[in-house]
Write a protein that holds these residues in place. Structure first.
Motif, PDB file in Angstrom:
ATOM      1  N   UNK A   1       7.091  82.637 -67.229  1.00  0.00           N
ATOM      2  CA  UNK A   1       8.381  82.179 -66.733  1.00  0.00           C
ATOM      3  C   UNK A   1       8.953  82.921 -65.556  1.00  0.00           C
ATOM      4  N   UNK A   2       8.118  83.678 -64.837  1.00  0.00           N
ATOM      5  CA  UNK A   2       8.604  84.480 -63.708  1.00  0.00           C
ATOM      6  C   UNK A   2       8.328  83.761 -62.390  1.00  0.00           C
ATOM      7  N   UNK A   3       9.338  83.662 -61.543  1.00  0.00           N
ATOM      8  CA  UNK A   3       9.211  83.100 -60.197  1.00  0.00           C
ATOM      9  C   UNK A   3       8.723  84.216 -59.264  1.00  0.00           C
ATOM     10  N   UNK A   4       7.531  84.052 -58.689  1.00  0.00           N
ATOM     11  CA  UNK A   4       6.950  85.092 -57.828  1.00  0.00           C
ATOM     12  C   UNK A   4       6.905  84.703 -56.349  1.00  0.00           C
ATOM     13  N   UNK A   5       7.634  83.664 -55.976  1.00  0.00           N
ATOM     14  CA  UNK A   5       7.568  83.189 -54.602  1.00  0.00           C
ATOM     15  C   UNK A   5       8.187  84.165 -53.604  1.00  0.00           C
ATOM     16  N   UNK A   6       8.972  85.117 -54.078  1.00  0.00           N
ATOM     17  CA  UNK A   6       9.573  86.102 -53.180  1.00  0.00           C
ATOM     18  C   UNK A   6       8.803  87.421 -53.161  1.00  0.00           C
ATOM     19  N   UNK A   7       7.592  87.417 -53.723  1.00  0.00           N
ATOM     20  CA  UNK A   7       6.735  88.611 -53.679  1.00  0.00           C
ATOM     21  C   UNK A   7       5.974  88.629 -52.353  1.00  0.00           C
ATOM     22  N   UNK A   8       6.026  89.753 -51.658  1.00  0.00           N
ATOM     23  CA  UNK A   8       5.327  89.914 -50.375  1.00  0.00           C
ATOM     24  C   UNK A   8       3.907  90.422 -50.636  1.00  0.00           C
ATOM     25  N   UNK A   9       2.922  89.806 -50.004  1.00  0.00           N
ATOM     26  CA  UNK A   9       1.527  90.220 -50.158  1.00  0.00           C
ATOM     27  C   UNK A   9       1.084  90.969 -48.903  1.00  0.00           C
ATOM     28  N   UNK A  10       0.693  92.227 -49.079  1.00  0.00           N
ATOM     29  CA  UNK A  10       0.254  93.054 -47.952  1.00  0.00           C
ATOM     30  C   UNK A  10      -1.127  92.627 -47.463  1.00  0.00           C
TER      31      UNK A  10
ATOM     32  N   UNK B   1      10.262  85.840 -70.804  1.00  0.00           N
ATOM     33  CA  UNK B   1       9.896  85.602 -72.195  1.00  0.00           C
ATOM     34  C   UNK B   1      11.105  85.249 -73.052  1.00  0.00           C
ATOM     35  N   UNK B   2      12.301  85.589 -72.567  1.00  0.00           N
ATOM     36  CA  UNK B   2      13.536  85.260 -73.277  1.00  0.00           C
ATOM     37  C   UNK B   2      14.184  83.986 -72.743  1.00  0.00           C
ATOM     38  N   UNK B   3      13.442  83.250 -71.924  1.00  0.00           N
ATOM     39  CA  UNK B   3      13.896  81.930 -71.519  1.00  0.00           C
ATOM     40  C   UNK B   3      14.588  81.847 -70.182  1.00  0.00           C
ATOM     41  N   UNK B   4      14.790  82.971 -69.501  1.00  0.00           N
ATOM     42  CA  UNK B   4      15.347  82.926 -68.159  1.00  0.00           C
ATOM     43  C   UNK B   4      14.215  82.687 -67.161  1.00  0.00           C
ATOM     44  N   UNK B   5      14.573  82.414 -65.912  1.00  0.00           N
ATOM     45  CA  UNK B   5      13.565  82.273 -64.854  1.00  0.00           C
ATOM     46  C   UNK B   5      13.899  83.263 -63.752  1.00  0.00           C
ATOM     47  N   UNK B   6      13.573  84.535 -63.966  1.00  0.00           N
ATOM     48  CA  UNK B   6      13.932  85.554 -62.980  1.00  0.00           C
ATOM     49  C   UNK B   6      13.083  85.444 -61.722  1.00  0.00           C
ATOM     50  N   UNK B   7      13.645  85.886 -60.598  1.00  0.00           N
ATOM     51  CA  UNK B   7      12.898  85.966 -59.347  1.00  0.00           C
ATOM     52  C   UNK B   7      12.391  87.398 -59.192  1.00  0.00           C
ATOM     53  N   UNK B   8      11.093  87.563 -59.139  1.00  0.00           N
ATOM     54  CA  UNK B   8      10.509  88.878 -58.919  1.00  0.00           C
ATOM     55  C   UNK B   8      10.447  89.138 -57.423  1.00  0.00           C
ATOM     56  N   UNK B   9      10.955  90.303 -57.004  1.00  0.00           N
ATOM     57  CA  UNK B   9      11.022  90.639 -55.584  1.00  0.00           C
ATOM     58  C   UNK B   9      10.370  92.006 -55.383  1.00  0.00           C
ATOM     59  N   UNK B  10       9.223  92.034 -54.707  1.00  0.00           N
ATOM     60  CA  UNK B  10       8.515  93.280 -54.468  1.00  0.00           C
ATOM     61  C   UNK B  10       7.319  93.021 -53.580  1.00  0.00           C
ATOM     62  N   UNK B  11       6.516  94.055 -53.363  1.00  0.00           N
ATOM     63  CA  UNK B  11       5.351  93.946 -52.484  1.00  0.00           C
ATOM     64  C   UNK B  11       4.089  94.320 -53.241  1.00  0.00           C
ATOM     65  N   UNK B  12       3.014  93.555 -52.998  1.00  0.00           N
ATOM     66  CA  UNK B  12       1.744  93.741 -53.699  1.00  0.00           C
ATOM     67  C   UNK B  12       0.595  93.652 -52.699  1.00  0.00           C
ATOM     68  N   UNK B  13      -0.613  93.905 -53.206  1.00  0.00           N
ATOM     69  CA  UNK B  13      -1.806  93.759 -52.383  1.00  0.00           C
ATOM     70  C   UNK B  13      -2.474  92.418 -52.600  1.00  0.00           C
TER      71      UNK B  13
END
Length: 326
Positions: A85-94, A59-71
């Motif tokens: 603006x969040x990059x979620x390509x590194x999120x692992x889907x269980x 929301x502040x203009x950066x493009x952070x990479x979110x790294x975590x695991x979800x369902x």
């Protein structure tokens, strides 16, 4: 600045108790507490520490990479994060577990009692930071926030081995960590984030005194609630930044996450720690006025007005060039 934010991604179930928890506790009965609270409302919101921080950065203009695991129930949440603006390509889907759940009850003094169901977050330990860095074309910082404890340890080790600067934010997981685990997460961090209680708990867990911690980290940032923030660096005087006052304190979940997002965004813009803390405090106050950690909108003019009112025209002038581009 390319920041990877590792940690929890969850759904928050937020309840309000119209009284004080402390009024229900009997001093000589604390060894066998059995309480049930009748709450007035229930709000189901998107949350998780890493997702909250990443959304704030986006929301502040950066493009952070979110790294975590979800369902597998993450699709709608993923779309929401992309919009911010969040990059979620590194999120692992269980394939077998659902996204984590945070259940929290807040009383009229803004004290909280909470529980956290891990769910798919347990698989975060399978994520490889080297792969994230390769996909991103390099990383300037990895924030290691509350997560599966094995994931936190692995990500910290990988950052050291890869030479990637990291920030340590053990937060709620300090209750689950032993002495060596806590020392491992802290030692060598460019930034260490805690609140005041967590700072004391961290010293108790590690057996280190304040100066021992400062000798091992670049900068220690401690949030002090309504009293603001203290920034400590080895061999230097502390920097104290007061909070941004507010008359509308609605719900505190995610306030600390918002502070971290504002602080790291300002740091990425090249601002010093005091101004970074000022932006962090302004964003934290914005979240405090909302119900839920992501139910807010970043309005540059509003943030600048809060910063100027709390810290003066000079501080607002230093921060404004970046906010005005949003």
């Amino acid at each position: 600045m390319r920041i990877a934010v590792t940690g929890s991604i969850a759904t928050d179930h937020l309840m309000t108790f119209p009284g004080r928890f402390t009024d229900q506790l009997i001093a000589d009965q604390l060894s066998h507490v059995s309480l049930s609270f009748l709450v007035d409302d229930l709000e189901v919101r998107r949350g998780g520490v890493a997702a909250n921080i990443a959304l704030g950065l986006g929301s502040l203009g950066l493009t952070p990479l979110l790294v975590g695991a979800v369902g597998s129930d993450f699709a709608e949440y993923r779309a929401w994060l992309h919009e911010h603006g969040v990059d979620t390509e590194s999120v692992r889907v269980s394939r077998t577990r659902r996204t984590a759940r945070f259940l929290c009850m807040t009383d009229e003094d803004l004290n909280q009692i909470a529980a956290f169901y891990t769910g798919a977050m347990a698989e975060a330990r399978e994520i490889d930071i080297a792969g994230v860095a390769e996909r991103a074309g390099g990383l300037d910082l990895v924030l290691i926030s509350p997560n599966d404890p094995e994931a936190m340890a692995r990500h910290t080790t990988e950052c050291r081995e890869l030479g990637i600067p990291f920030a340590a934010d053990p937060s709620q997981q300090l209750a689950r960590l032993g002495a060596e685990e806590t020392r491992h997460l802290v030692d060598g961090a460019r930034w260490l984030f805690t609140n005041e209680y967590e700072a004391a708990l961290l010293r108790e867990r590690t057996g280190w005194q304040r100066e021992d911690v400062l000798a091992r980290v670049g900068t220690w940032v401690t949030t002090l609630g309504a009293s603001g923030v203290r920034i400590d660096r080895h061999g230097r005087d502390p920097i104290e930044v007061p909070a941004v006052p507010t008359e509308k304190a609605t719900e505190p979940t995610g306030v600390g996450d918002a502070f971290r997002a504002g602080f790291l965004a300002a740091t990425g813009w090249g601002l010093g720690p005091a101004d970074a803390a000022r932006l962090g405090c302004a964003l934290a106050t914005t979240v405090l006025a909302a119900t839920g950690p992501q139910e807010y909108t970043v309005k540059p003019s509003g943030l600048l007005a809060d910063i100027e009112a709390a810290y003066g025209e000079a501080a607002a002038r230093r921060i404004s060039p970046k906010l005005e581009t949003l």
